[in-house]
Design a protein around this motif. Sequence first.
Motif, PDB file in Angstrom:
ATOM      1  N   ARG A  89       0.841  -1.198   0.000  1.00  0.00           N
ATOM      2  CA  ARG A  89       0.000   0.000   0.000  1.00  0.00           C
ATOM      3  C   ARG A  89       0.876   1.248   0.000  1.00  0.00           C
ATOM      4  O   ARG A  89       0.593   2.221  -0.688  1.00  0.00           O
ATOM      5  CB  ARG A  89      -0.882   0.028   1.253  1.00  0.00           C
ATOM      6  N   GLY A  90       1.932   1.199   0.798  1.00  0.00           N
ATOM      7  CA  GLY A  90       2.863   2.327   0.868  1.00  0.00           C
ATOM      8  C   GLY A  90       3.510   2.586  -0.479  1.00  0.00           C
ATOM      9  O   GLY A  90       3.635   3.738  -0.910  1.00  0.00           O
ATOM     10  N   TYR A  91       3.921   1.500  -1.165  1.00  0.00           N
ATOM     11  CA  TYR A  91       4.539   1.643  -2.494  1.00  0.00           C
ATOM     12  C   TYR A  91       3.565   2.306  -3.456  1.00  0.00           C
ATOM     13  O   TYR A  91       3.920   3.197  -4.214  1.00  0.00           O
ATOM     14  CB  TYR A  91       4.928   0.270  -3.072  1.00  0.00           C
ATOM     15  N   ARG A  92       2.293   1.852  -3.422  1.00  0.00           N
ATOM     16  CA  ARG A  92       1.310   2.377  -4.379  1.00  0.00           C
ATOM     17  C   ARG A  92       0.963   3.839  -4.087  1.00  0.00           C
ATOM     18  O   ARG A  92       0.621   4.589  -4.986  1.00  0.00           O
ATOM     19  CB  ARG A  92       0.057   1.504  -4.377  1.00  0.00           C
ATOM     20  N   ALA A  93       1.039   4.207  -2.806  1.00  0.00           N
ATOM     21  CA  ALA A  93       0.692   5.577  -2.419  1.00  0.00           C
ATOM     22  C   ALA A  93       1.851   6.547  -2.621  1.00  0.00           C
ATOM     23  O   ALA A  93       1.676   7.758  -2.540  1.00  0.00           O
ATOM     24  CB  ALA A  93       0.249   5.607  -0.959  1.00  0.00           C
ATOM     25  N   TYR A  94       3.040   5.987  -2.913  1.00  0.00           N
ATOM     26  CA  TYR A  94       4.239   6.831  -2.995  1.00  0.00           C
ATOM     27  C   TYR A  94       4.149   7.828  -4.151  1.00  0.00           C
ATOM     28  O   TYR A  94       3.823   7.463  -5.274  1.00  0.00           O
ATOM     29  CB  TYR A  94       5.478   5.947  -3.170  1.00  0.00           C
ATOM     30  N   GLN A  95       4.424   9.070  -3.857  1.00  0.00           N
ATOM     31  CA  GLN A  95       4.468  10.124  -4.880  1.00  0.00           C
ATOM     32  C   GLN A  95       5.874  10.705  -4.858  1.00  0.00           C
ATOM     33  O   GLN A  95       6.274  11.286  -3.835  1.00  0.00           O
ATOM     34  CB  GLN A  95       3.480  11.242  -4.538  1.00  0.00           C
TER      35      GLN A  95
END
Length: 104
Positions: free
Chosen positions: A88-94
């Motif tokens: 989830r953290g990877y996908r939310a990373y901007q």
Amino acid sequence: MTDPIHELDLRAAGITSIVWATGFHVDYSWLKVEALDTNGRPLHQRGVSPEPGVYFLGLPWQSRRGSTFIWGVWHDAKYLADQIEIQRGYRAYQPAAAQMVAAP
Ligand SMILES: Cc1cc2nc3c(=O)[nH]c(=O)nc-3n(C[C@H](O)[C@H](O)[C@H](O)COP(=O)(O)OP(=O)(O)OC[C@H]3O[C@@H](n4cnc5c(N)ncnc54)[C@H](O)[C@@H]3O)c2cc1C
């Protein structure tokens, strides 16, 4: 069940997670995701599939002999819970906007 629901708009119903507890019957033909090989078997690394958001738990030898047992599955459950958070953290990373640095 006398009046089963055949269709459901998950977004409208506010459903963000689904746990399919289908056990030992390894028929995933109803699951239309890029997480199965040509023989319909789960593609995964220790339960993490290549399809974002799709995870497997309780598969034979997922990490150890006890992976398919009530007495033992928690090792993989803990690992997957951690992985779900990490993914989830990877996908939310901007990525931060590139910064211009003036040359001296
Ligand atoms: C012979 C045997 C002995 C075992 N002995 C032990 C033991 O001593 N100790 C131990 O810890 N574990 C033991 N286990 C393992 C234990 O049974 C499993 O870990 C446990 O049952 C898994 O629970 P589950 O709810 O994930 O799946 P299940 O108990 O398999 O339940 C899944 C349910 O989903 C249903 N289902 C499947 N597909 C669909 C579908 N498409 N639509 C609707 N319903 C569906 C199935 O009919 C089933 O009722 C044993 C297993 C076997 C086969």
